[in-house]
Each structure stands twice: as C-alpha cells, then as structure tokens.
Design an enzyme around this catalytic site. Sequence first.
Site, PDB file in Angstrom:
ATOM      1  CB  CYS A  93      -1.109  -0.097   1.103  1.00 44.48           C
ATOM      2  SG  CYS A  93      -2.363   1.166   1.073  1.00 44.48           S
ATOM      3  CG  HIS A 110      -3.876  -3.581   3.322  1.00 43.66           C
ATOM      4  ND1 HIS A 110      -2.942  -2.989   4.233  1.00 43.66           N
ATOM      5  CD2 HIS A 110      -4.368  -2.176   2.805  1.00 43.66           C
ATOM      6  CE1 HIS A 110      -3.104  -1.718   4.207  1.00 43.66           C
ATOM      7  NE2 HIS A 110      -3.835  -1.361   3.467  1.00 43.66           N
ATOM      8  CD  GLU A 148      -1.815  -6.123   5.721  1.00 43.85           C
ATOM      9  OE1 GLU A 148      -1.848  -4.773   5.812  1.00 43.85           O
ATOM     10  OE2 GLU A 148      -1.371  -6.477   4.707  1.00 43.85           O
ATOM     11  CG  ASP A 197      -1.759 -13.200  27.887  1.00 45.68           C
ATOM     12  OD1 ASP A 197      -1.901 -13.970  27.192  1.00 45.68           O
ATOM     13  OD2 ASP A 197      -2.346 -12.094  27.788  1.00 45.68           O
ATOM     14  CB  SER A 198      -0.515 -14.486  34.332  1.00 46.09           C
ATOM     15  OG  SER A 198      -1.827 -14.887  34.671  1.00 46.09           O
ATOM     16  CB  THR A 199      -1.811 -19.478  33.065  1.00 46.71           C
ATOM     17  OG1 THR A 199      -2.942 -18.920  34.135  1.00 46.71           O
ATOM     18  CG2 THR A 199      -1.715 -20.956  33.436  1.00 46.71           C
TER      19      THR A 199
END
Length: 511
Positions: free
Chosen positions: A80, A168, A170, A226-228
């Site tokens: 682009c 695009h 993506e 995430d934290s696990t």
Amino acid sequence: MQHDKVLILDFGSQYTQLIARRVRELNIYSEIHPFNKIPTDIESYKAVILSGSPNSVRGEDALHPELEHIRTKKPLLAVCYGAQYLAHFSGGEVAPSSTREYGRANLSYIKEDEVFFKNISEGSQVWMSHSDTIKSLPTHAVLIASTSDVTNAAYKIEGEETYAIQFHPEVYHSTDGKQLLQNFLVDIAGVHQDWTPDSFVEETVEAIQAKVGNDKVVLGLSGGVDSTVAAVLLNKAIGDNLYCIFVNNGLLRKNEFESVLKQYEGMGLNVKGVDASKRFLDALAGIEDPELKRKAIGNAFIEVFDDEAHKLTDVKWLAQGTIYPDVIESVSATGGPSATIKSHHNVGGLPDFMKLKIVEPLRAIFKDEVRRVGATLGIDPELLGRHPFPGPGLGIRILGDITAEKVRILQEVDAIFINGLKAWGLYDKVWQAGAMLLPVNSVGVMGDERTYEKCVALRAVESTDGMTADWVNLPYAFLQKTSNDIINKVKGVNRVVYDISSKPPATIEWE
C-alpha cells in the site's frame, strides 16, 4: 538456534501488527520496527516488508524511510503506502484516486508464470484501503496484477527482488493473502519456516536460565492465559525459585479469587493468594478518567508486589505476562507513527523504589501464539480456552467512578452473562465477552412501581489477537433470556443493551 528474521517497517497502518501475525502463522519470526528507526543489524534479516500508512506520499507529511541499505540488497515487499512510495519517488506517478479504492476487490489480471502469485488465480479477492492510486509505475517496473478498478495493483522491479502491491494481504478479506506472503518469503526470499511453539519454549527456557540464573523471581498471576503460560514457562526454567502471587484487586469476576487459587492446585506452582481489594478500591475512590483509573490500578499492583516481595528474601526479578499487542498498543508500535490506544498496567517499567528487574517471557508473541505455546507446555485446554480478561479487571468495565456496590452489581451481571454463554454452548465460539456498567440511569417499570436504575451493556466479540474484532451475532433467544435474568435477579439494573460495534473503530473494552 538462530532463526531467519523478517523486518516489518511500520508507517502507522492499523494493519501493521496483522502483517507480523500472518508472517508468524507461516512459522517465520517477524519484528516490527518504526520506519525511521531501522535496526543497524540489517544483515541479520532475510527480507523486509513496508507497511501501509494513513499518510499520503504526495503530502508534506510523507514518511521517508532510508532504503539504501535495503533495496537491491534484501528481498523487499512494499504494501500500500510502501508501493506508492516506491512509485512516487522512483520515476512513477501517484495521484488522488478518481474511484473509491476501499474494501473488497478481485484480481482481474495476473502475469503468467509469476512466482509471486503462485497458486493464486484470477478472481481472487483482495482488500483495498487507500485514497491515492499509482497512475504510472516506477522506473524498471513490470505490471504483475490488476483489478477491474485498479490497473497497477501489483508490480515488481526488474533486476531486484522488490515487489509492491496496492492491497493488503494481511487482512482476512484478502483470501489468498497468506499464500502471497508465503510466495514472497519462502519462494522468493528463501526464508526458513522454523519458528514454532516447540522452538519458542526451548529457546525461551534457555534464555530465562541464562538471564535469571539462580535468582528468585516473583510473578503476579491473574488466572488468565498470559500469566499462566508465563508462570509455567518460568517454572520449567527455574523451578522453586519462582514465587507466584495472585492478588484480589477487588475488581475480579464473581468468586474468581477462590476459584483461580483452586485452579492452580496441582499445577506444581508455588502460589500465594493476597486479598488487597480494599487497598485498590480506596486508591480508585472518586476517579472517573479511564487512564487515571488504569494508572491507579497499576500503581496499586506495584505497591502490593513490593510489599510481598519484601516478605521474600533475595527476590531480584519481577515476571510479567506482557504480550506483543500490549507493547504495541502502549508504545505506539515500538516508537513508530502508529497511535497509542491505551495504557496497560504491566508495561512501562517500575518505579525506582522497587528494586526488581523485569523478565517478560511472552513479550514477543501474540495471544494466539501464547495459546499454542501453552498447549506445547501441556496446560489444560479449558484454561487455555479462557476468554481474555483485562488486567484492570472490572475497573475499566465500570464507566465513571468505582464503588464496592457498583462492583457487586457488575459481578452479578457478568456471572449471568458468562455462565449463560457456557450453558448455551456459545462460550468457545466467542473470543472475549463481558458486561459494562454504564453511568446512566433509566426509567423502568417493575410490577406497578416506577424504577430509575442502572443500564448495563453486554459485549461479545470474535477475534484471533485482539488487534481487530467483530461483534458476535448471538441468538436472540439467548439475549432475551440473559436480559430477563439480569433484570430479574440483579438489584439495581433495569435495562440491558447489546454492543454491536467492531474494532476498529471501537475498542473491545469501553475504557
């Protein structure tokens, strides 16, 4: 093991992060850097991608990358804005588009035997998003694809491994976008596809061991994915030197403090529960501004961690479950032109009084990659399938100031909504769901009495990484029952609405 790397230069597009994700899906490691802060070790990258941008190459605010160390020396894909930049400043012409070039389009012409379009046929759908268009190609360029409205949809430069596209690849709307990226990166640039969850686990564990050594690490658990995953990774690396703290900030879901502590039993983690709900609610008293609320919650977390860390001897590191979208949204795409969306409480470092260094094992990966890493680590699929929950919790789902009564109301509403999704078999079809308590009272009638009570909004979205999201078309029957249950069972609420906004332009959370 050294992986082949792809450099993505960010010109401020809302889609830049999606480029990185699509490249990662090909088992190729990618990094985003600002267009004006190109890494000095450019030789370590196998290929370079230029992102789109809201700017125009014709304007005084045109963004100018220094490409002399990249072009002709590295395989280059310009998307682009990048495609228009190469055209405008290399002998071509870019002008305002006379037709609307936004949304779905179909390739009407593809150059024969062009490896860039291998396994992609005419008629393939692509996604356009630009107001300028390339009127004439740059010097030594060859047209390789068109749509019915955009003649110069794709071109390559003869004598270079330089390719440019005005659409695009993506975004999901470009149906063969992943194939196109694979053609460029694998077939043209020769990048190896060796970035996998297994390799990430192995290399991250080694990196943690090298970085932390025999030091003790304290980690704040939230009960979320995430934290696990961060905890299990750290536990794999340093074992008993990891000390996990799960803080009740008074803004968790109903009964979550107890249920999460129970969830971690048997996982081999050293976890301590700390009920600091009064401390957080006191810190939030009277604050209405969303950013100030986030900062107050973040500061309270730091204070709690500091208190708990001092109860342990010789703790030197604070671990966090920060992931790549947190970093991107908080630091404007690593310092580039992308807009900062919101502050995250676990990004930005610690105050001087807290003498702990930071370790963030997930900082380089996206949410979907976190789940794949978790599966590789053998974490329970039910836990990995849990919806994301914001670090500030219900604090950013209660619009306006926060009180214990408002938290109680929203916890009850949220429990009815989430439990209902599970009972109806809808929970796993939704990426994230929650309820918002609005600073609005509305008139209602219950029995023969007039009421003037709170309005709540329900939100459910589909996504893969939280960078973009669409609202979920939940069954009317489910919404009807959920609304009735909330109004009948939660004292203080007399109206329920459903949020049908997508991201962008809206965010997933309301604050």
